[in-house]
Write an enzyme that holds these catalytic residues in place. Structure first.
Site, PDB file in Angstrom:
ATOM      1  N   ARG A 121       0.824  -1.220   0.000  1.00 41.46           N
ATOM      2  CA  ARG A 121       0.000   0.000   0.000  1.00 41.46           C
ATOM      3  C   ARG A 121       0.856   1.267   0.000  1.00 41.46           C
ATOM      4  O   ARG A 121       0.718   2.140  -0.861  1.00 41.46           O
ATOM      5  CB  ARG A 121      -0.910   0.000   1.247  1.00 41.46           C
ATOM      6  CG  ARG A 121      -2.079  -0.938   1.169  1.00 41.46           C
ATOM      7  CD  ARG A 121      -2.835  -0.959   2.485  1.00 41.46           C
ATOM      8  NE  ARG A 121      -2.032  -1.594   3.506  1.00 41.46           N
ATOM      9  CZ  ARG A 121      -2.207  -2.845   3.940  1.00 41.46           C
ATOM     10  NH1 ARG A 121      -3.203  -3.565   3.469  1.00 41.46           N
ATOM     11  NH2 ARG A 121      -1.426  -3.366   4.850  1.00 41.46           N
TER      12      ARG A 121
ATOM     13  N   ASP B 237      10.230  -6.516  -4.461  1.00 40.91           N
ATOM     14  CA  ASP B 237       9.184  -7.116  -3.628  1.00 40.91           C
ATOM     15  C   ASP B 237       8.952  -8.524  -4.175  1.00 40.91           C
ATOM     16  O   ASP B 237       8.425  -8.683  -5.278  1.00 40.91           O
ATOM     17  CB  ASP B 237       7.888  -6.288  -3.708  1.00 40.91           C
ATOM     18  CG  ASP B 237       6.830  -6.782  -2.733  1.00 40.91           C
ATOM     19  OD1 ASP B 237       6.770  -8.002  -2.489  1.00 40.91           O
ATOM     20  OD2 ASP B 237       6.059  -5.957  -2.224  1.00 40.91           O
TER      21      ASP B 237
ATOM     22  N   CYS C 163      10.578   4.708   7.069  1.00 45.43           N
ATOM     23  CA  CYS C 163       9.324   5.082   7.741  1.00 45.43           C
ATOM     24  C   CYS C 163       8.486   3.822   7.923  1.00 45.43           C
ATOM     25  O   CYS C 163       7.267   3.902   8.043  1.00 45.43           O
ATOM     26  CB  CYS C 163       8.542   6.089   6.910  1.00 45.43           C
ATOM     27  SG  CYS C 163       9.223   7.735   6.971  1.00 45.43           S
ATOM     28  N   ALA C 164       9.118   2.639   7.892  1.00 47.57           N
ATOM     29  CA  ALA C 164       8.339   1.391   7.999  1.00 47.57           C
ATOM     30  C   ALA C 164       8.480   0.795   9.398  1.00 47.57           C
ATOM     31  O   ALA C 164       7.591   0.962  10.239  1.00 47.57           O
ATOM     32  CB  ALA C 164       8.781   0.411   6.934  1.00 47.57           C
ATOM     33  N   ARG C 165       9.606   0.147   9.666  1.00 50.88           N
ATOM     34  CA  ARG C 165       9.815  -0.437  10.991  1.00 50.88           C
ATOM     35  C   ARG C 165      11.296  -0.425  11.335  1.00 50.88           C
ATOM     36  O   ARG C 165      12.146  -0.732  10.490  1.00 50.88           O
ATOM     37  CB  ARG C 165       9.338  -1.891  11.036  1.00 50.88           C
ATOM     38  CG  ARG C 165       7.874  -2.043  11.407  1.00 50.88           C
ATOM     39  CD  ARG C 165       7.583  -1.545  12.826  1.00 50.88           C
ATOM     40  NE  ARG C 165       6.170  -1.515  13.144  1.00 50.88           N
ATOM     41  CZ  ARG C 165       5.316  -0.528  12.850  1.00 50.88           C
ATOM     42  NH1 ARG C 165       5.729   0.550  12.220  1.00 50.88           N
ATOM     43  NH2 ARG C 165       4.052  -0.592  13.203  1.00 50.88           N
TER      44      ARG C 165
ATOM     45  N   ASP D 252      12.137   7.331  10.953  1.00 49.02           N
ATOM     46  CA  ASP D 252      10.934   7.587  11.758  1.00 49.02           C
ATOM     47  C   ASP D 252      10.714   6.486  12.789  1.00 49.02           C
ATOM     48  O   ASP D 252       9.978   6.668  13.751  1.00 49.02           O
ATOM     49  CB  ASP D 252       9.717   7.659  10.818  1.00 49.02           C
ATOM     50  CG  ASP D 252       8.420   7.992  11.552  1.00 49.02           C
ATOM     51  OD1 ASP D 252       8.442   8.929  12.379  1.00 49.02           O
ATOM     52  OD2 ASP D 252       7.397   7.326  11.308  1.00 49.02           O
TER      53      ASP D 252
ATOM     54  N   GLU E 155      11.912   1.584  20.775  1.00 48.33           N
ATOM     55  CA  GLU E 155      11.238   2.879  20.883  1.00 48.33           C
ATOM     56  C   GLU E 155      10.736   3.090  22.304  1.00 48.33           C
ATOM     57  O   GLU E 155      10.175   2.159  22.878  1.00 48.33           O
ATOM     58  CB  GLU E 155      10.071   2.941  19.894  1.00 48.33           C
ATOM     59  CG  GLU E 155      10.556   2.917  18.446  1.00 48.33           C
ATOM     60  CD  GLU E 155       9.437   3.038  17.405  1.00 48.33           C
ATOM     61  OE1 GLU E 155       8.263   3.178  17.786  1.00 48.33           O
ATOM     62  OE2 GLU E 155       9.757   2.995  16.211  1.00 48.33           O
TER      63      GLU E 155
ATOM     64  N   HIS F 118       8.399   8.310  15.326  1.00 49.42           N
ATOM     65  CA  HIS F 118       7.338   7.422  14.812  1.00 49.42           C
ATOM     66  C   HIS F 118       6.052   8.218  14.513  1.00 49.42           C
ATOM     67  O   HIS F 118       4.994   7.971  15.091  1.00 49.42           O
ATOM     68  CB  HIS F 118       7.050   6.299  15.814  1.00 49.42           C
ATOM     69  CG  HIS F 118       6.367   5.110  15.195  1.00 49.42           C
ATOM     70  ND1 HIS F 118       6.573   3.838  15.619  1.00 49.42           N
ATOM     71  CD2 HIS F 118       5.476   5.004  14.174  1.00 49.42           C
ATOM     72  CE1 HIS F 118       5.836   2.993  14.907  1.00 49.42           C
ATOM     73  NE2 HIS F 118       5.153   3.692  14.019  1.00 49.42           N
TER      74      HIS F 118
ATOM     75  N   ALA G  67       2.078   7.917  10.946  1.00 50.76           N
ATOM     76  CA  ALA G  67       0.611   7.851  10.899  1.00 50.76           C
ATOM     77  C   ALA G  67      -0.032   8.972  11.715  1.00 50.76           C
ATOM     78  O   ALA G  67      -1.245   8.987  11.899  1.00 50.76           O
ATOM     79  CB  ALA G  67       0.155   6.506  11.436  1.00 50.76           C
TER      80      ALA G  67
HETATM   81  N1  LIG Z   1       5.904   5.011  10.434  1.00 49.49           N
HETATM   82  C1  LIG Z   1       4.639   4.795  10.635  1.00 49.49           C
HETATM   83  O1  LIG Z   1       4.001   5.434  11.461  1.00 49.49           O
HETATM   84  C2  LIG Z   1       3.930   3.771   9.821  1.00 49.49           C
HETATM   85  C3  LIG Z   1       4.567   2.625   9.460  1.00 49.49           C
HETATM   86  N2  LIG Z   1       3.896   1.671   8.735  1.00 49.49           N
HETATM   87  C4  LIG Z   1       4.646   0.484   8.364  1.00 49.49           C
HETATM   88  O2  LIG Z   1       4.910   0.530   6.964  1.00 49.49           O
HETATM   89  C5  LIG Z   1       5.099  -0.797   6.479  1.00 49.49           C
HETATM   90  C6  LIG Z   1       4.331  -0.979   5.181  1.00 49.49           C
HETATM   91  O3  LIG Z   1       2.944  -0.831   5.402  1.00 49.49           O
HETATM   92  P1  LIG Z   1       1.899  -1.135   4.218  1.00 49.49           P
HETATM   93  O4  LIG Z   1       2.411  -0.620   2.931  1.00 49.49           O
HETATM   94  O5  LIG Z   1       0.573  -0.692   4.709  1.00 49.49           O
HETATM   95  O6  LIG Z   1       1.970  -2.720   4.213  1.00 49.49           O
HETATM   96  P2  LIG Z   1       1.615  -3.720   3.016  1.00 49.49           P
HETATM   97  O7  LIG Z   1       1.382  -5.019   3.663  1.00 49.49           O
HETATM   98  O8  LIG Z   1       0.554  -3.128   2.137  1.00 49.49           O
HETATM   99  O9  LIG Z   1       2.972  -3.765   2.167  1.00 49.49           O
HETATM  100  C7  LIG Z   1       4.116  -4.441   2.564  1.00 49.49           C
HETATM  101  C8  LIG Z   1       4.806  -4.970   1.312  1.00 49.49           C
HETATM  102  O10 LIG Z   1       6.043  -5.534   1.705  1.00 49.49           O
HETATM  103  C9  LIG Z   1       6.256  -6.683   0.890  1.00 49.49           C
HETATM  104  N3  LIG Z   1       7.233  -7.569   1.497  1.00 49.49           N
HETATM  105  C10 LIG Z   1       7.053  -8.508   2.467  1.00 49.49           C
HETATM  106  N4  LIG Z   1       8.208  -9.142   2.714  1.00 49.49           N
HETATM  107  C11 LIG Z   1       9.137  -8.594   1.900  1.00 49.49           C
HETATM  108  C12 LIG Z   1      10.509  -8.827   1.688  1.00 49.49           C
HETATM  109  N5  LIG Z   1      11.161  -9.777   2.366  1.00 49.49           N
HETATM  110  N6  LIG Z   1      11.171  -8.071   0.788  1.00 49.49           N
HETATM  111  C13 LIG Z   1      10.527  -7.107   0.079  1.00 49.49           C
HETATM  112  N7  LIG Z   1       9.204  -6.860   0.214  1.00 49.49           N
HETATM  113  C14 LIG Z   1       8.522  -7.585   1.110  1.00 49.49           C
HETATM  114  C15 LIG Z   1       4.883  -7.316   0.764  1.00 49.49           C
HETATM  115  O11 LIG Z   1       4.810  -8.161  -0.367  1.00 49.49           O
HETATM  116  C16 LIG Z   1       4.017  -6.085   0.597  1.00 49.49           C
HETATM  117  O12 LIG Z   1       3.834  -5.762  -0.776  1.00 49.49           O
HETATM  118  C17 LIG Z   1       4.659  -1.715   7.631  1.00 49.49           C
HETATM  119  O13 LIG Z   1       5.832  -2.125   8.323  1.00 49.49           O
HETATM  120  C18 LIG Z   1       3.858  -0.804   8.538  1.00 49.49           C
HETATM  121  O14 LIG Z   1       3.839  -1.248   9.849  1.00 49.49           O
HETATM  122  C19 LIG Z   1       2.613   1.826   8.333  1.00 49.49           C
HETATM  123  C20 LIG Z   1       1.931   2.962   8.667  1.00 49.49           C
HETATM  124  C21 LIG Z   1       2.517   4.017   9.466  1.00 49.49           C
HETATM  125  O1  LIG Z   2       0.296   1.595  11.499  1.00 55.14           O
HETATM  126  C1  LIG Z   2       1.501   1.404  11.702  1.00 55.14           C
HETATM  127  O2  LIG Z   2       2.116   0.371  11.377  1.00 55.14           O
HETATM  128  C2  LIG Z   2       2.270   2.422  12.396  1.00 55.14           C
HETATM  129  O3  LIG Z   2       3.472   2.277  12.525  1.00 55.14           O
HETATM  130  C3  LIG Z   2       1.591   3.560  13.022  1.00 55.14           C
HETATM  131  O4  LIG Z   2       1.910   3.508  14.386  1.00 55.14           O
HETATM  132  P1  LIG Z   2       1.136   4.403  15.458  1.00 55.14           P
HETATM  133  O5  LIG Z   2      -0.297   4.003  15.394  1.00 55.14           O
HETATM  134  O6  LIG Z   2       1.319   5.835  15.051  1.00 55.14           O
HETATM  135  O7  LIG Z   2       1.758   4.095  16.761  1.00 55.14           O
END
Ligand SMILES: NC(=O)C1=CN([C@@H]2O[C@H](COP(=O)(O)OP(=O)(O)OC[C@H]3O[C@@H](n4cnc5c(N)ncnc54)[C@H](O)[C@@H]3O)[C@@H](O)[C@H]2O)C=CC1
Ligand SMILES: O=C(O)C(=O)COP(=O)(O)O
Length: 528
Positions: free
Chosen positions: A151, A171, A230-232, A256, A261, A279, A282
């Site tokens: 996404r 991916d 900005c993922a994990r 981020d 944390e 962080h 979101a």
């Molecule tokens: N910084 C923040 O506040 C936020 C962080 N996130 C984090 O962002 C990340 C992505 O979220 P979304 O896009 O919603 O998730 P998503 O599930 O839509 O996308 C993740 C993608 O990673 C791919 N993937 C899985 N294993 C893989 C690998 N070994 N190598 C390459 N690609 C791989 C999957 O096929 C998928 O297309 C998550 O870790 C989520 O927790 C999400 C929202 C806010």
């Molecule tokens: O949705 C996610 O994966 C996020 O990292 C957002 O985290 P938060 O709800 O802001 O603590």
């Protein structure tokens, strides 16, 4: 009265449907430490969190009445899903509501980093007019490497295109066609690392993605690369990043999310070439409203027994059918987890043969659980659930064949899963023994009798004297106790398998030792 505890700051406007429900009491307590949470969680049927509350096994065990944990956001790495599942607690997330905010934060980080905006601003607050010090680079015509095309990754791509960036991505679970449709050239991880001027990661944190960017990966990168996470925390090893920054491989980084944390003792916070945020991906009004509305609706539906869609770990079937199928569900998922853990190559086909009294049941639902077990090994737990497992398999061009057979091989029910990859084919059969739970009874044609739980080491070797003894010695020297053991072979002196139930987690280097034993061709480790 159902009681729900909200233990992280979640939009109250978004939670209105729960707050207004007559049969639900919602308590909002967002400053509890883990001991305080543990001491009160036993009163609640529902718990709503974001990423801050660590929902550990201990908390789950203390939550004697918990039915559901709602995550107002995507990542569930702060929740012990295995423990929740074992305790029959549904974990439901809200994966769609914060995509745009996390994507926009990534773009903000990219731009800030390319022009040193926070550093220049800080200097100016100290009355320093440093025009020469902060010469940036353009995004225009630069190569952006995106790891994880889900996404957020795809939304980032859309916006980066508007800056005229050249998009490449990695991916393993997407197709070239899908990437191309989004203007991205799909490459191997190594190619992305070698070619990117800017790199951004958007995967979940899983066993596969933990430290996927480490010293070795930094050594492949173009000198002067700029990196965003900005993922994990933990997808990029922080120690390796610091080293790469100091060696000049990485020109700048924006972070981020952190391995721990809050990261108050992390050297990243003081590094002059690193921009950090706490962080905040979101943290917008819109995302917080969206995720709160979504999670409130889902949790309400779950508690009311009406269909819901974002369960990470629980079935969503009408309760009468569910009760019938319930005992088979762990068996189905474990068959999938096991077989995909002991096979090499990209999955092409899954053939599932149901026989005995099970053929009267809703096997489609069991198939989804088998597929869930298979796909989760590769895609992470947030991506696949029992509602979407078959869709995900189709999307990845995996052929799924269900067969109802009358050959029961003496069992009252039997499920066989045959997995075909581009390299090999393997099969596992399991049954539910009335009153005794699930058993694995055949692996690749060899009869076995294995309780599918805990830590399992699987070996493929030649049936020769002394091999099992060597395994025992090696494991014993590593302090690993063998609790159960099964060996099988196709013929005397032929191909043999060993399945060892051990008492603790097995690290990769132990498997490397086992495979060095003469006449051993493969070793695997599975946690069920
Ligand atoms: N910084 C923040 O506040 C936020 C962080 N996130 C984090 O962002 C990340 C992505 O979220 P979304 O896009 O919603 O998730 P998503 O599930 O839509 O996308 C993740 C993608 O990673 C791919 N993937 C899985 N294993 C893989 C690998 N070994 N190598 C390459 N690609 C791989 C999957 O096929 C998928 O297309 C998550 O870790 C989520 O927790 C999400 C929202 C806010
Ligand atoms: O949705 C996610 O994966 C996020 O990292 C957002 O985290 P938060 O709800 O802001 O603590």
């Amino acid at each position: 009265m159902i009681k729900i505890l909200v233990s992280d700051p979640i939009s109250e406007v978004g939670l209105k449907s729960l707050l207004d429900a007559e049969d639900i009491q919602v308590d909002i307590k967002t400053d509890l430490n883990s001991q305080e949470l543990k001491s009160i969680i036993g009163e609640y049927q529902g718990l709503l969190v974001r990423s801050q509350t660590k929902v550990t096994k201990e908390i789950i065990e203390a939550g004697k009445h918990l039915l559901v944990i709602g995550r107002a956001g995507v990542g569930v790495d702060n929740i012990d899903i295995k423990a929740a599942t074992e305790h029959g607690i549904a974990v439901i997330n809200a994966p769609d509501g914060n995509t745009i905010s996390a994507c926009e934060h990534t773009l903000a980080m990219l731009l800030s980093m390319s022009r040193w905006i926070p550093q220049a601003h800080n200097d100016l607050t100290q009355k320093q007019w440093n025009r020469k010090k902060y010469v940036g680079v353009e995004l225009n015509n630069k190569v952006l490497g995106i790891i994880g095309l889900g996404r957020i990754g795809l939304e980032v791509a859309k916006r980066a295109k508007a800056f005229n960036m050249i998009l490449i991505g990695y991916d393993p679970f997407t197709t070239e066609e899908q990437a191309q449709k989004n203007g991205i050239q799909l490459k191997s991880l190594e190619e992305v690392l070698r070619q990117a001027d800017f790199l951004t990661v958007h995967t979940p944190l899983t066993k596969e993605t933990k430290y996927m960017i480490d010293d070795k990966q930094f050594s492949l990168m173009k000198k002067g690369i700029r990196i965003v996470n900005c993922a994990r925390g933990g997808i990029i090893r922080e120690e390796a990043l610091i080293k790469a920054l100091n060696e000049g491989i990485v020109e700048a980084a924006t972070i981020d999310v952190f391995e721990k944390e809050p990261p108050l003792d992390s050297p990243l916070l003081d590094h002059p070439k690193v921009i950090t945020t706490p962080h905040l991906g979101a943290s917008t009004k819109e995302a917080q409203l969206n995720v709160a509305i979504d999670v409130a609706k889902e949790v309400y539906h779950y508690l009311a027994g009406v269909p819901y869609k974002n369960a990470i770990n629980m079935p969503s079937l009408p309760s009468d059918i569910l009760n019938h199928l319930k005992p088979y569900i762990p068996l189905a998922e474990k068959l999938g987890t096991f077989i995909s853990s002991v096979i090499m190559g990209g999955i092409q086909k899954v053939e599932i043969i149901y026989s005995g009294d099970i053929i009267e049941e809703e096997i489609d639902y069991l198939t989804r659980n088998i597929l869930k077990g298979i796909l989760r090994q590769h895609m992470g737990i947030t991506e696949v659930n029992d509602v979407n497992a078959d869709v995900m398999a189709k999307r990845r061009n995996i052929e799924v064949v269900e067969i109802r057979s009358n050959k029961t091989h003496g069992f009252t029910n039997l499920i066989t899963v045959k997995l075909t990859t581009n390299i090999e084919e393997k099969s596992i059969s399991g049954t539910l023994l009335n009153g005794y739970g699930p058993r694995f009874v055949n692996f690749n044609g060899s009869t076995i009798d294995v309780i599918p739980e805990g830590h399992l080491i699987i070996t493929e070797h030649i049936d020769k004297p002394g091999i099992i003894g060597k395994f025992g010695t090696l494991l014993g020297n590593a302090g690993i106790n063998i609790g159960t053991m099964q060996v099988g072979r196709n013929k005397v002196g032929g191909t043999a398998i060993g399945i060892f139930g051990v008492d603790k987690e097995v690290e990769d280097h132990i498997l490397d030792e086992l495979i060095k034993v003469e006449n051993v061709s493969n070793t695997y480790y599975v946690e069920l």
